[in-house]
Scaffold this active site. Structure first.
Site, short mmCIF file in Angstrom:
data_model
loop_
_atom_site.label_atom_id
_atom_site.label_comp_id
_atom_site.label_asym_id
_atom_site.label_seq_id
_atom_site.Cartn_x
_atom_site.Cartn_y
_atom_site.Cartn_z
N VAL A 44 0.85 -1.21 0.00
CA VAL A 44 0.00 0.00 0.00
C VAL A 44 0.89 1.26 0.00
CG1 VAL A 44 -1.76 1.29 1.25
CG2 VAL A 44 -1.89 -1.21 1.17
N CYS A 45 1.92 1.23 0.83
CA CYS A 45 2.83 2.39 0.93
C CYS A 45 3.48 2.69 -0.42
CB CYS A 45 3.91 2.14 1.97
SG CYS A 45 3.28 1.83 3.62
N THR A 46 3.82 1.65 -1.16
CA THR A 46 4.45 1.85 -2.47
C THR A 46 3.52 2.64 -3.39
OG1 THR A 46 5.73 -0.17 -2.21
CG2 THR A 46 5.48 0.65 -4.45
N LEU A 49 3.18 6.44 -1.90
CA LEU A 49 4.31 7.35 -2.07
C LEU A 49 4.56 7.66 -3.54
CD1 LEU A 49 4.52 6.60 1.01
CD2 LEU A 49 6.84 7.51 0.77
#
Ligand code: BEZ
Length: 211
Positions: A44-46, A49
């Site tokens: 999810v973070c990928t 960001l």
């Protein structure tokens, strides 16, 4: 520490992917968005960001600087940026803090031990040019944020700071806005030459000023 709306955003100096910086100096006269993510090399973070990177021009247009943080190292952030670029089309183009000692995370209350014991949850702090915290958002690790929504609230905050207006439910850029009840009808006629409609004495709508 709990940071509340209207508090001065705590200043700090930190190592980032763009070198050492101090928050207040970095922001200067700009608006700022300080946001945390749980961990590098996670799915999810990928996506998040990468999306912040792709939308950087939208933030710059709004005189707003981005700065991210997690408890990973700067070296890890730099390695991860290649994956973000490969999978999302744009790598990191804003500073990402390596907060291994959790100084920033603790200062901003970004670690919520009952949700995620050792990492920051997904927080967003919108900081005004006066360094006051204007808006906060907190999401769990499983839910990615919506960058359109972050831009929408930024537009609403900037409009409210420039004019004596607030924004109604589901407002988006270009929609009518609400005239502050503190302004008399007489003053409203002067301030909002495009006119206004009165639905209730406390609910008066006018076209978005400055559009
Ligand atoms: C994610 O970005 O997918 C993620 C990060 C930390 C915990 C769970 C999910």
């Amino acid at each position: 520490m709990t940071i509340q709306l209207g508090d001065t955003a705590p200043d700090f100096t930190a190592e980032t992917t763009e070198g050492q910086l101090s928050l207040h100096e970095y922001l200067g006269d700009s608006w700022g968005i300080l946001f945390s993510h749980p961990a590098d090399f996670t799915p999810v973070c990928t996506t998040e960001l990468g999306e912040f990177a792709k939308r950087k021009d939208d933030f710059t247009k709004r005189n707003t600087k981005l700065i991210g943080v997690s408890v990973d190292s700067v070296e890890s952030h730099r390695d991860w940026s290649a994956d973000i670029a490969e999978t999302q089309g744009e790598g990191l183009n804003y500073p990402l803090i390596g907060d291994e000692d959790r100084h920033v995370a603790n200062l901003y209350g970004m670690i919520h031990p009952n949700a995620l014991a050792t990492a920051t949850v997904r927080t967003v702090f919108v900081i005004g040019p006066d360094k006051a915290v204007k808006l906060t958002l907190t999401y769990p690790a499983s839910v990615g944020r919506n960058v359109d929504e972050i831009i929408r609230v930024l537009d609403a905050l900037q409009l409210s700071s420039e004019y004596s207006v607030s924004t109604p439910v589901n407002w988006k850029d270009g929609d009518d806005v609400i005239i502050s009840p503190a302004i008399s009808d007489e003053d409203a006629k002067e301030k909002f030459p495009e006119g206004f409609i009165t639905m209730k004495p406390y609910l008066r709508l006018t076209p978005q000023p400055g559009k």
